[in-house]
Design an enzyme around this catalytic site. Sequence first.
Site, mmCIF file in Angstrom:
data_model
loop_
_atom_site.group_PDB
_atom_site.id
_atom_site.type_symbol
_atom_site.label_atom_id
_atom_site.label_comp_id
_atom_site.label_asym_id
_atom_site.label_seq_id
_atom_site.Cartn_x
_atom_site.Cartn_y
_atom_site.Cartn_z
ATOM 1 N N GLY A 1 38.585 24.621 23.628
ATOM 2 C CA GLY A 1 37.902 23.714 24.532
ATOM 3 C C GLY A 1 38.215 22.275 24.194
ATOM 4 N N GLY B 1 35.315 32.153 34.111
ATOM 5 C CA GLY B 1 34.336 32.854 34.921
ATOM 6 C C GLY B 1 33.915 34.186 34.322
ATOM 7 N N HIS C 1 33.530 27.001 37.595
ATOM 8 C CA HIS C 1 34.577 27.982 37.331
ATOM 9 C C HIS C 1 35.891 27.221 37.176
ATOM 10 C CE1 HIS C 1 37.318 31.457 38.792
ATOM 11 N NE2 HIS C 1 37.195 31.463 37.481
ATOM 12 N N ASP C 2 36.557 27.390 36.045
ATOM 13 C CA ASP C 2 37.713 26.545 35.749
ATOM 14 C C ASP C 2 38.818 26.651 36.796
ATOM 15 O OD1 ASP C 2 38.501 29.104 34.978
ATOM 16 O OD2 ASP C 2 38.832 28.596 32.873
ATOM 17 N N THR C 3 38.988 27.831 37.403
ATOM 18 C CA THR C 3 40.002 27.959 38.451
ATOM 19 C C THR C 3 39.645 27.125 39.665
ATOM 20 O OG1 THR C 3 40.539 30.198 37.715
ATOM 21 C CG2 THR C 3 41.230 29.593 39.932
ATOM 22 N N THR D 1 46.094 31.862 30.535
ATOM 23 C CA THR D 1 45.812 33.213 30.047
ATOM 24 C C THR D 1 45.766 34.185 31.216
ATOM 25 O OG1 THR D 1 44.566 32.326 28.183
ATOM 26 C CG2 THR D 1 44.164 34.609 28.768
#
Length: 494
Positions: free
Chosen positions: A16, A81, A239-241, A264
């Site tokens: 992170g 997520g 959500h990172d996406t 990943t």
Amino acid sequence: MEEKRYLIFDYGASHGRCLVANYNGRSFSMEQVHEFENRPVRYGGTFYWDILRLSSELDIGLLKAFKKYKDIVSVGIDTWGCDFGFLDKQGRLLANPANYRDELRHRYKPVLDKWIGEYEIYKLGGANTNPIMAAYYLYALKCEGAAELEYADKFLMIPDLLNYYLTGEAVNEYTNATMSLLVDQENKRWQKRLIDGIGVPDNLFLKMKAPGTVLGKLRKELCAELNIPQIPVVSVASHDTASAIAGVPLTEEEKKWAFISLGTWALFGQETKDIKTGLDVFESGFGTQGGVDGMNNLINMITGLWIIQQCRERWNRERGEQVCWDEVAAAAVSAPSGKAFINVQDPAFMLANPDMPGVICDFCRETGQYVPQSMGEVARVVYESMVLKFKDSLYKMEKITRHQIELFHVFGGGVQNGKLCQWIADALGKTVKAGPVETTSVGNLLMQMKAMGDIATVNEGRRISAASSKIKEYSPENPMDWNENYSRYKNLFG
């Protein structure tokens, strides 16, 4: 305008970062003030996230950021997520959240799919019916008689837990909530039929917060402890996406563009106005995930760089020292092309394995292919197989949406591998714009800027992203070689 500063926490599945973004009215720059590992812990047979450690990193990041800059205007958090934890009625965490690669949810996926019907689950929840989705683990906990369900009062996804730590406000952010598979995305509410089918109380699920809105302020007790001001906490696309897609440096809005988040996980897809849940979409592997500004993200969730990351861990142990990524990439380029392929979506490649190169060799042997003999050959098999999966996904996506893609934005850590980006351009026969690496952090920033009134729409923010980012463009060079490899790939895997 006077420069404004925003604080960004971007949690990935392996590490992170905490960054300060400096915005001058035309463009922004980002400065990393804190970085940390995110190492899951296996205990008693369960693979957990260390949520207490991850919460403490918030304190460290806040301290470092405010030590250097006193005028930060807001803070936002995005994470991966699918994973969640429970609070009891007193607001206490009941257990460490389990990691999405824990075996239990994978074991219960076929059971729930048979009980409700996998396509029915897909129609109700809209998102990909991947075993990592929260619905499958929630069902596993119910079937296993998990103690935390008996005392649970609130269901919070990982970024919701971290936001609760900062603010004391318990809410579910929309984009990450869709990764539970439990959201009626047409109506932007919890999918009661699916929740009832799983057999858990629907009062666990809280009001959903839209990205780009203020959640609350830092807790007074936390601010007193750290001696920092009580700034707003923004509900970004957590959500990172979704955050990465929001941050795409878009300058050619008239073009039909799509994206690949190359990390990943490799998330392959495009923004859509509608939610597609037809049988053809389901069978193609695509699903809909929550986006920003009323848009949706049509995505195929592909096992990405996880496979080569697992291989590298094995090579590190064998060598007794770190094998650098440049060496892995150079070895792959030197190895011959098209010797063998794997189906990156095979369950054998999804879970952690101490000998992933061995798993790859076994797969090639069992499918009657050449068995790779070296690090370079294994890496070439992994990279080429992933790219061929992208090519297959492109055909399916263009059939679903009924229009041709002209440009791919590729972002995430994988863009640092220039040869991989070129292979993607060659295989897809499309222009690729690669970068920036930190697009997720950019999307986090843009949603904070929207909440604080600096921009009105995400597309306005994307133009600022383009003005602030270094992008490398790749044009197709050798598509014929990839067409031949794709023909062999399709013969192997259908």
